[in-house]
Design a protein around this motif. Sequence first.
Motif, mmCIF file in Angstrom:
data_model
loop_
_atom_site.group_PDB
_atom_site.id
_atom_site.type_symbol
_atom_site.label_atom_id
_atom_site.label_comp_id
_atom_site.label_asym_id
_atom_site.label_seq_id
_atom_site.Cartn_x
_atom_site.Cartn_y
_atom_site.Cartn_z
ATOM 1 N N MET A 262 0.988 -1.120 -0.055
ATOM 2 C CA MET A 262 0.053 -0.065 -0.188
ATOM 3 C C MET A 262 0.879 0.984 -0.032
ATOM 4 O O MET A 262 0.390 2.227 -0.259
ATOM 5 C CB MET A 262 -0.938 0.225 1.235
ATOM 6 C CG MET A 262 -1.919 -1.160 1.024
ATOM 7 S SD MET A 262 -2.649 -1.174 -0.334
ATOM 8 C CE MET A 262 -4.545 -0.888 -0.081
ATOM 9 N N GLU A 263 2.205 1.412 0.451
ATOM 10 C CA GLU A 263 3.030 2.467 0.316
ATOM 11 C C GLU A 263 3.440 2.775 -0.983
ATOM 12 O O GLU A 263 4.111 3.652 -1.079
ATOM 13 C CB GLU A 263 4.058 2.100 1.364
ATOM 14 C CG GLU A 263 4.997 0.820 1.126
ATOM 15 C CD GLU A 263 4.609 -0.480 1.896
ATOM 16 O OE1 GLU A 263 5.409 -1.133 1.566
ATOM 17 O OE2 GLU A 263 3.619 -0.384 2.457
ATOM 18 N N MET A 264 3.039 1.977 -2.031
ATOM 19 C CA MET A 264 3.742 2.196 -3.488
ATOM 20 C C MET A 264 2.747 3.236 -3.743
ATOM 21 O O MET A 264 1.611 3.169 -3.722
ATOM 22 C CB MET A 264 3.414 0.876 -4.243
ATOM 23 C CG MET A 264 3.949 1.020 -5.567
ATOM 24 S SD MET A 264 3.769 -0.427 -6.823
ATOM 25 C CE MET A 264 4.136 -1.890 -5.980
ATOM 26 N N PRO A 265 3.413 4.391 -4.605
ATOM 27 C CA PRO A 265 2.298 5.412 -5.153
ATOM 28 C C PRO A 265 1.408 4.630 -6.291
ATOM 29 O O PRO A 265 1.612 3.713 -6.731
ATOM 30 C CB PRO A 265 3.524 6.216 -5.865
ATOM 31 C CG PRO A 265 4.793 5.861 -5.338
ATOM 32 C CD PRO A 265 4.887 4.611 -4.772
ATOM 33 N N TYR A 266 0.267 5.357 -6.334
ATOM 34 C CA TYR A 266 -0.667 4.820 -6.955
ATOM 35 C C TYR A 266 -0.422 4.967 -8.553
ATOM 36 O O TYR A 266 -0.546 3.705 -9.128
ATOM 37 C CB TYR A 266 -2.007 5.805 -6.878
ATOM 38 C CG TYR A 266 -3.185 5.602 -7.759
ATOM 39 C CD1 TYR A 266 -4.105 4.448 -7.521
ATOM 40 C CD2 TYR A 266 -3.314 6.197 -9.001
ATOM 41 C CE1 TYR A 266 -4.989 4.017 -8.204
ATOM 42 C CE2 TYR A 266 -4.388 6.120 -9.674
ATOM 43 C CZ TYR A 266 -5.382 4.744 -9.341
ATOM 44 O OH TYR A 266 -6.112 4.210 -10.050
ATOM 45 N N GLU A 267 0.300 5.957 -8.933
ATOM 46 C CA GLU A 267 0.684 5.752 -10.353
ATOM 47 C C GLU A 267 1.695 4.581 -10.701
ATOM 48 O O GLU A 267 1.527 4.069 -11.977
ATOM 49 C CB GLU A 267 1.392 7.032 -10.699
ATOM 50 C CG GLU A 267 0.501 8.300 -10.710
ATOM 51 C CD GLU A 267 0.303 8.996 -9.229
ATOM 52 O OE1 GLU A 267 1.145 8.414 -8.468
ATOM 53 O OE2 GLU A 267 -0.692 9.627 -9.204
ATOM 54 N N LEU A 268 2.703 4.396 -9.765
ATOM 55 C CA LEU A 268 3.498 3.147 -10.122
ATOM 56 C C LEU A 268 2.781 1.967 -10.088
ATOM 57 O O LEU A 268 3.010 0.949 -10.887
ATOM 58 C CB LEU A 268 4.633 3.304 -9.080
ATOM 59 C CG LEU A 268 5.561 2.121 -9.307
ATOM 60 C CD1 LEU A 268 6.274 2.217 -10.482
ATOM 61 C CD2 LEU A 268 6.522 2.342 -7.994
ATOM 62 N N SER A 269 1.802 1.645 -9.136
ATOM 63 C CA SER A 269 0.949 0.617 -9.037
ATOM 64 C C SER A 269 0.297 0.310 -10.237
ATOM 65 O O SER A 269 0.101 -0.940 -10.763
ATOM 66 C CB SER A 269 -0.025 0.493 -7.802
ATOM 67 O OG SER A 269 -0.794 -0.366 -7.753
ATOM 68 N N VAL A 270 -0.486 1.447 -10.757
ATOM 69 C CA VAL A 270 -1.178 1.458 -11.989
ATOM 70 C C VAL A 270 -0.263 1.019 -13.136
ATOM 71 O O VAL A 270 -0.681 0.241 -14.096
ATOM 72 C CB VAL A 270 -1.925 2.693 -12.391
ATOM 73 C CG1 VAL A 270 -2.609 2.595 -13.760
ATOM 74 C CG2 VAL A 270 -3.150 2.734 -11.454
ATOM 75 N N ALA A 271 1.013 1.424 -13.359
ATOM 76 C CA ALA A 271 1.869 1.194 -14.490
ATOM 77 C C ALA A 271 2.202 -0.368 -14.340
ATOM 78 O O ALA A 271 2.364 -0.784 -15.375
ATOM 79 C CB ALA A 271 2.945 2.105 -14.492
ATOM 80 N N VAL A 272 2.514 -0.861 -13.057
ATOM 81 C CA VAL A 272 2.772 -2.275 -13.086
ATOM 82 C C VAL A 272 1.793 -3.204 -13.356
ATOM 83 O O VAL A 272 2.093 -3.737 -14.191
ATOM 84 C CB VAL A 272 3.463 -2.397 -11.497
ATOM 85 C CG1 VAL A 272 3.597 -3.861 -11.202
ATOM 86 C CG2 VAL A 272 4.740 -1.749 -11.255
#
Length: 99
Positions: free
Chosen positions: A67-77
């Motif tokens: 959950m500490e991963m930024p939202y934009e990075l999570s969506v990109a992954v």
Amino acid sequence: MGLGAAQWILLGAGCLNVASGVYSLVTGRLPRLLFRRRAGLDPRRYGRGQLLMSVFPFALGPSMGLMEMPYELSVAVVLVGLGAFLAGTWLTWPGDRIP
């Protein structure tokens, strides 16, 4: 806290895809339990497709748990994993294609 049951199942499915893909690439044959003689299915292409399809569970599982991963990075992954899944699905589809 640990991974939930859905994440463990997802990662287990990814491990099965990796095992199936590596087996097809190393031996040059399709896994016996999954396929009988099918015309038009290249074992090397199937192996590469299975390895690409296994990227999706390994990309989706940690992105759900961190959950500490930024939202934009999570969506990109997740989008990269989905693209690899679609490319792997295309590679495992039987039929006559231009190599």
